[in-house]
Design a protein around this motif. Structure first.
Motif, PDB file in Angstrom:
ATOM      1  N   GLN A 195       0.832  -1.207   0.000  1.00 56.12           N
ATOM      2  CA  GLN A 195       0.000   0.000   0.000  1.00 56.12           C
ATOM      3  C   GLN A 195       0.868   1.259   0.000  1.00 56.12           C
ATOM      4  O   GLN A 195       0.583   2.213  -0.732  1.00 56.12           O
ATOM      5  CB  GLN A 195      -0.919   0.011   1.222  1.00 56.12           C
ATOM      6  N   SER A 206      -4.703   3.589  -1.082  1.00 57.79           N
ATOM      7  CA  SER A 206      -4.586   2.384  -1.901  1.00 57.79           C
ATOM      8  C   SER A 206      -5.275   1.209  -1.214  1.00 57.79           C
ATOM      9  O   SER A 206      -5.790   0.303  -1.885  1.00 57.79           O
ATOM     10  CB  SER A 206      -3.123   2.055  -2.191  1.00 57.79           C
ATOM     11  N   GLU A 208      -8.109   1.251   0.435  1.00 60.94           N
ATOM     12  CA  GLU A 208      -9.524   1.291   0.068  1.00 60.94           C
ATOM     13  C   GLU A 208      -9.734   0.840  -1.373  1.00 60.94           C
ATOM     14  O   GLU A 208     -10.699   0.151  -1.689  1.00 60.94           O
ATOM     15  CB  GLU A 208     -10.091   2.697   0.270  1.00 60.94           C
ATOM     16  N   ALA A 209      -8.814   1.208  -2.249  1.00 61.83           N
ATOM     17  CA  ALA A 209      -8.910   0.780  -3.655  1.00 61.83           C
ATOM     18  C   ALA A 209      -8.777  -0.735  -3.770  1.00 61.83           C
ATOM     19  O   ALA A 209      -9.494  -1.377  -4.547  1.00 61.83           O
ATOM     20  CB  ALA A 209      -7.836   1.476  -4.487  1.00 61.83           C
ATOM     21  N   LYS A 211      -9.537  -2.947  -1.431  1.00 66.97           N
ATOM     22  CA  LYS A 211     -10.753  -3.567  -0.877  1.00 66.97           C
ATOM     23  C   LYS A 211     -11.897  -3.566  -1.879  1.00 66.97           C
ATOM     24  O   LYS A 211     -12.716  -4.498  -1.901  1.00 66.97           O
ATOM     25  CB  LYS A 211     -11.176  -2.841   0.400  1.00 66.97           C
ATOM     26  N   GLN A 212     -11.948  -2.541  -2.716  1.00 71.48           N
ATOM     27  CA  GLN A 212     -13.014  -2.475  -3.718  1.00 71.48           C
ATOM     28  C   GLN A 212     -12.911  -3.612  -4.734  1.00 71.48           C
ATOM     29  O   GLN A 212     -13.903  -3.964  -5.374  1.00 71.48           O
ATOM     30  CB  GLN A 212     -12.985  -1.121  -4.427  1.00 71.48           C
ATOM     31  N   GLY A 213     -11.708  -4.181  -4.867  1.00 70.01           N
ATOM     32  CA  GLY A 213     -11.523  -5.293  -5.786  1.00 70.01           C
ATOM     33  C   GLY A 213     -11.663  -6.659  -5.138  1.00 70.01           C
ATOM     34  O   GLY A 213     -11.400  -7.679  -5.783  1.00 70.01           O
ATOM     35  N   GLY A 217     -15.068  -7.973   0.353  1.00 72.40           N
ATOM     36  CA  GLY A 217     -15.121  -6.587   0.797  1.00 72.40           C
ATOM     37  C   GLY A 217     -14.230  -6.221   1.969  1.00 72.40           C
ATOM     38  O   GLY A 217     -14.398  -5.171   2.586  1.00 72.40           O
ATOM     39  N   ARG A 218     -13.261  -7.056   2.280  1.00 75.17           N
ATOM     40  CA  ARG A 218     -12.345  -6.759   3.395  1.00 75.17           C
ATOM     41  C   ARG A 218     -11.016  -7.459   3.136  1.00 75.17           C
ATOM     42  O   ARG A 218     -10.909  -8.321   2.264  1.00 75.17           O
ATOM     43  CB  ARG A 218     -12.924  -7.255   4.724  1.00 75.17           C
ATOM     44  N   ASP A 254     -13.297 -13.293  -9.675  1.00 73.70           N
ATOM     45  CA  ASP A 254     -13.960 -12.106 -10.226  1.00 73.70           C
ATOM     46  C   ASP A 254     -13.399 -11.797 -11.616  1.00 73.70           C
ATOM     47  O   ASP A 254     -12.208 -11.545 -11.746  1.00 73.70           O
ATOM     48  CB  ASP A 254     -13.726 -10.914  -9.294  1.00 73.70           C
TER      49      ASP A 254
END
Length: 254
Positions: A195, A206, A208-209, A211-213, A217-218, A254
Protein backbone atom coordinates in the motif's frame (compact mmCIF):
# COMPACT_ATOMS: atom_id res chain seq x y z
CA UNK A 1 -1.20 -32.76 14.49
CA UNK A 2 -0.31 -34.30 17.83
CA UNK A 3 3.52 -34.58 18.03
CA UNK A 4 3.94 -33.69 14.35
CA UNK A 5 7.00 -31.60 13.52
CA UNK A 6 6.28 -28.48 11.47
CA UNK A 7 9.06 -26.43 9.85
CA UNK A 8 8.10 -22.87 8.84
CA UNK A 9 10.25 -20.38 6.90
CA UNK A 10 9.35 -16.72 7.12
CA UNK A 11 8.45 -17.66 10.65
CA UNK A 12 8.73 -14.15 12.07
CA UNK A 13 6.13 -12.74 9.66
CA UNK A 14 2.40 -12.41 10.25
CA UNK A 15 1.32 -15.52 8.35
CA UNK A 16 4.27 -17.53 9.69
CA UNK A 17 3.46 -16.71 13.32
CA UNK A 18 -0.26 -17.36 12.96
CA UNK A 19 0.44 -20.68 11.27
CA UNK A 20 2.88 -21.66 14.01
CA UNK A 21 0.32 -20.87 16.71
CA UNK A 22 -2.42 -22.84 14.95
CA UNK A 23 -0.22 -25.91 14.62
CA UNK A 24 0.89 -25.60 18.25
CA UNK A 25 -2.74 -25.36 19.31
CA UNK A 26 -3.28 -28.65 17.48
CA UNK A 27 -0.48 -30.45 19.31
CA UNK A 28 2.48 -29.97 16.94
CA UNK A 29 6.09 -29.03 17.59
CA UNK A 30 7.28 -26.08 15.51
CA UNK A 31 10.56 -24.84 14.07
CA UNK A 32 10.58 -21.22 12.93
CA UNK A 33 13.17 -20.02 10.40
CA UNK A 34 13.79 -16.39 9.49
CA UNK A 35 16.69 -14.14 8.52
CA UNK A 36 15.77 -11.68 11.29
CA UNK A 37 16.95 -13.33 14.52
CA UNK A 38 15.58 -10.61 16.81
CA UNK A 39 12.15 -10.90 15.20
CA UNK A 40 12.36 -14.68 15.60
CA UNK A 41 12.94 -14.36 19.33
CA UNK A 42 10.00 -11.96 19.62
CA UNK A 43 7.86 -14.38 17.63
CA UNK A 44 8.83 -17.25 19.92
CA UNK A 45 8.02 -15.18 23.00
CA UNK A 46 4.60 -14.31 21.59
CA UNK A 47 3.59 -17.93 20.99
CA UNK A 48 1.43 -19.70 23.51
CA UNK A 49 3.37 -22.95 23.93
CA UNK A 50 5.87 -24.74 26.13
CA UNK A 51 9.40 -23.54 25.24
CA UNK A 52 10.57 -27.07 24.38
CA UNK A 53 7.97 -27.30 21.60
CA UNK A 54 9.38 -24.31 19.68
CA UNK A 55 12.81 -23.97 18.08
CA UNK A 56 13.98 -20.87 16.22
CA UNK A 57 16.77 -20.85 13.62
CA UNK A 58 18.27 -17.79 11.94
CA UNK A 59 18.88 -18.51 8.27
CA UNK A 60 19.08 -16.95 4.81
CA UNK A 61 16.80 -19.07 2.62
CA UNK A 62 18.88 -18.17 -0.45
CA UNK A 63 22.04 -19.68 1.08
CA UNK A 64 22.20 -23.43 0.46
CA UNK A 65 24.36 -24.12 3.50
CA UNK A 66 21.86 -22.25 5.70
CA UNK A 67 19.04 -24.33 4.22
CA UNK A 68 20.90 -27.59 4.83
CA UNK A 69 21.52 -26.39 8.37
CA UNK A 70 17.90 -25.55 9.20
CA UNK A 71 16.83 -28.97 7.91
CA UNK A 72 19.56 -30.70 9.96
CA UNK A 73 18.79 -28.70 13.11
CA UNK A 74 15.10 -29.57 12.81
CA UNK A 75 15.85 -33.29 12.51
CA UNK A 76 18.44 -33.09 15.31
CA UNK A 77 15.90 -31.40 17.59
CA UNK A 78 12.79 -33.44 16.82
CA UNK A 79 13.85 -36.43 14.70
CA UNK A 80 11.76 -35.74 11.60
CA UNK A 81 9.90 -33.19 9.47
CA UNK A 82 6.22 -34.00 9.02
CA UNK A 83 5.18 -30.66 7.52
CA UNK A 84 7.15 -27.96 5.73
CA UNK A 85 5.54 -24.54 5.24
CA UNK A 86 7.87 -23.02 2.61
CA UNK A 87 6.70 -19.51 3.27
CA UNK A 88 9.56 -16.95 3.23
CA UNK A 89 9.17 -14.18 0.66
CA UNK A 90 9.37 -10.48 -0.10
CA UNK A 91 7.44 -8.07 -2.28
CA UNK A 92 10.04 -5.57 -3.50
CA UNK A 93 9.70 -2.04 -4.88
CA UNK A 94 6.71 -0.77 -6.84
CA UNK A 95 8.19 0.19 -10.22
CA UNK A 96 7.49 -0.31 -13.90
CA UNK A 97 9.81 -2.69 -15.73
CA UNK A 98 11.56 0.16 -17.54
CA UNK A 99 12.45 1.69 -14.16
CA UNK A 100 13.09 -1.45 -12.10
CA UNK A 101 16.72 -1.98 -11.10
CA UNK A 102 18.14 -5.34 -12.15
CA UNK A 103 19.52 -5.92 -8.66
CA UNK A 104 16.07 -5.44 -7.08
CA UNK A 105 14.47 -7.78 -9.60
CA UNK A 106 17.10 -10.43 -8.90
CA UNK A 107 16.71 -10.01 -5.14
CA UNK A 108 12.98 -10.77 -5.36
CA UNK A 109 13.58 -13.84 -7.53
CA UNK A 110 16.40 -15.02 -5.28
CA UNK A 111 14.28 -15.01 -2.12
CA UNK A 112 10.90 -15.97 -3.58
CA UNK A 113 12.07 -18.57 -6.10
CA UNK A 114 15.56 -19.78 -5.21
CA UNK A 115 14.60 -19.83 -1.53
CA UNK A 116 11.56 -21.99 -2.29
CA UNK A 117 13.61 -24.26 -4.57
CA UNK A 118 16.34 -24.82 -1.96
CA UNK A 119 13.78 -25.53 0.74
CA UNK A 120 12.09 -28.09 -1.48
CA UNK A 121 15.39 -29.66 -2.49
CA UNK A 122 16.61 -30.39 1.02
CA UNK A 123 13.31 -31.07 2.79
CA UNK A 124 12.26 -33.50 0.05
CA UNK A 125 15.48 -35.46 0.66
CA UNK A 126 14.59 -35.79 4.35
CA UNK A 127 10.99 -36.70 3.64
CA UNK A 128 12.07 -39.38 1.15
CA UNK A 129 14.12 -40.99 3.93
CA UNK A 130 11.01 -40.91 6.14
CA UNK A 131 8.70 -42.10 3.34
CA UNK A 132 6.12 -39.38 3.95
CA UNK A 133 5.53 -35.66 4.40
CA UNK A 134 3.47 -32.66 3.38
CA UNK A 135 4.90 -29.46 1.90
CA UNK A 136 2.96 -26.23 1.42
CA UNK A 137 4.57 -23.42 -0.58
CA UNK A 138 3.36 -19.83 -0.39
CA UNK A 139 2.33 -18.59 -3.81
CA UNK A 140 -0.14 -15.69 -4.27
CA UNK A 141 -2.93 -14.56 -6.53
CA UNK A 142 0.07 -12.98 -8.29
CA UNK A 143 0.69 -16.49 -9.62
CA UNK A 144 -2.26 -16.02 -11.98
CA UNK A 145 -2.25 -12.39 -13.05
CA UNK A 146 -0.17 -9.46 -14.20
CA UNK A 147 0.05 -6.28 -12.18
CA UNK A 148 1.65 -3.05 -13.38
CA UNK A 149 4.57 -2.05 -11.20
CA UNK A 150 5.10 -5.49 -9.65
CA UNK A 151 7.08 -7.40 -12.30
CA UNK A 152 9.48 -9.09 -9.89
CA UNK A 153 6.81 -10.27 -7.49
CA UNK A 154 4.49 -11.43 -10.27
CA UNK A 155 7.29 -13.35 -12.01
CA UNK A 156 8.37 -14.97 -8.75
CA UNK A 157 4.93 -16.19 -7.79
CA UNK A 158 4.26 -17.60 -11.27
CA UNK A 159 7.49 -19.54 -10.71
CA UNK A 160 6.31 -20.82 -7.31
CA UNK A 161 3.12 -22.14 -8.91
CA UNK A 162 5.12 -23.98 -11.55
CA UNK A 163 7.68 -25.47 -9.20
CA UNK A 164 4.89 -26.61 -6.85
CA UNK A 165 3.24 -28.64 -9.61
CA UNK A 166 6.56 -30.03 -10.81
CA UNK A 167 7.70 -31.04 -7.33
CA UNK A 168 4.33 -32.68 -6.66
CA UNK A 169 4.72 -34.86 -9.75
CA UNK A 170 8.28 -35.78 -8.83
CA UNK A 171 7.31 -36.91 -5.31
CA UNK A 172 3.81 -38.33 -5.77
CA UNK A 173 5.04 -41.93 -5.55
CA UNK A 174 7.18 -41.20 -2.48
CA UNK A 175 4.43 -40.54 0.03
CA UNK A 176 5.03 -36.78 -0.15
CA UNK A 177 2.31 -34.26 -1.02
CA UNK A 178 3.20 -30.78 -2.26
CA UNK A 179 0.69 -27.97 -2.60
CA UNK A 180 0.58 -24.18 -2.36
CA UNK A 181 -1.60 -21.52 -0.82
CA UNK A 182 -2.30 -18.46 -2.95
CA UNK A 183 -3.21 -15.62 -0.59
CA UNK A 184 -4.12 -12.08 -1.57
CA UNK A 185 -4.85 -8.93 0.41
CA UNK A 186 -3.95 -10.46 3.76
CA UNK A 187 -3.59 -7.93 6.57
CA UNK A 188 0.16 -8.22 7.16
CA UNK A 189 3.22 -5.98 7.05
CA UNK A 190 3.78 -7.04 3.44
CA UNK A 191 0.37 -5.69 2.46
CA UNK A 192 1.09 -2.47 4.34
CA UNK A 193 4.35 -2.16 2.39
CA UNK A 194 2.52 -2.71 -0.90
CA UNK A 195 0.00 0.00 0.00
CA UNK A 196 2.76 2.43 0.90
CA UNK A 197 4.61 1.62 -2.33
CA UNK A 198 1.51 2.35 -4.41
CA UNK A 199 0.57 5.56 -2.61
CA UNK A 200 3.60 6.72 -0.59
CA UNK A 201 2.59 8.36 2.66
CA UNK A 202 -1.10 7.57 2.08
CA UNK A 203 -1.46 3.79 2.46
CA UNK A 204 -5.14 4.13 3.39
CA UNK A 205 -5.94 5.43 -0.10
CA UNK A 206 -4.59 2.38 -1.90
CA UNK A 207 -5.99 0.15 0.84
CA UNK A 208 -9.52 1.29 0.07
CA UNK A 209 -8.91 0.78 -3.66
CA UNK A 210 -7.69 -2.77 -3.00
CA UNK A 211 -10.75 -3.57 -0.88
CA UNK A 212 -13.01 -2.48 -3.72
CA UNK A 213 -11.52 -5.29 -5.79
CA UNK A 214 -12.24 -7.96 -3.15
CA UNK A 215 -15.71 -9.53 -3.52
CA UNK A 216 -15.88 -10.29 0.22
CA UNK A 217 -15.12 -6.59 0.80
CA UNK A 218 -12.35 -6.76 3.39
CA UNK A 219 -8.74 -7.81 3.90
CA UNK A 220 -8.06 -11.37 4.96
CA UNK A 221 -6.55 -12.27 8.32
CA UNK A 222 -3.30 -14.27 8.59
CA UNK A 223 -5.15 -16.97 10.52
CA UNK A 224 -7.42 -17.51 7.52
CA UNK A 225 -4.35 -18.50 5.50
CA UNK A 226 -3.03 -20.63 8.38
CA UNK A 227 -6.25 -22.63 8.49
CA UNK A 228 -5.85 -23.60 4.82
CA UNK A 229 -2.21 -24.55 5.46
CA UNK A 230 -3.36 -26.75 8.36
CA UNK A 231 -5.89 -28.48 6.11
CA UNK A 232 -3.32 -29.12 3.36
CA UNK A 233 -0.87 -30.49 5.95
CA UNK A 234 -3.43 -32.85 7.43
CA UNK A 235 -4.76 -36.26 6.46
CA UNK A 236 -7.99 -34.53 5.47
CA UNK A 237 -6.07 -33.55 2.31
CA UNK A 238 -4.55 -37.01 1.75
CA UNK A 239 -5.57 -37.08 -1.94
CA UNK A 240 -4.51 -33.48 -2.65
CA UNK A 241 -1.18 -32.74 -4.32
CA UNK A 242 -0.03 -30.32 -7.00
CA UNK A 243 -2.81 -27.85 -6.16
CA UNK A 244 -2.94 -24.10 -5.53
CA UNK A 245 -5.54 -23.05 -2.96
CA UNK A 246 -6.76 -19.46 -3.31
CA UNK A 247 -7.23 -17.53 -0.05
CA UNK A 248 -8.25 -14.21 -1.58
CA UNK A 249 -11.81 -13.29 -0.71
CA UNK A 250 -12.98 -14.21 -4.21
CA UNK A 251 -10.53 -12.01 -6.13
CA UNK A 252 -9.42 -14.74 -8.53
CA UNK A 253 -13.03 -15.68 -9.28
CA UNK A 254 -13.96 -12.11 -10.23
Amino acid sequence: MEDKVVLITGGAGGIGQETAQLFLDNGAKVVLVDINKDALERAKASLNAEPDRVVVIGADVTNEEDVKNYVKQTVDAFGKIDVFFNNAGINGPFAQIKDLEKEKFEQILNINVTGVFLGLKHVIKQMEVQGYGSIINTASNAAYIGSAGMAGYIASKHAVAGITKTAALETASSGIRINAVAPAAIDTQMLADIQNNITPGEPEASGEAIKQGIPIGRFGAPKEVAQVVLFLASEHASFVTGSLYNVDGGMQAD
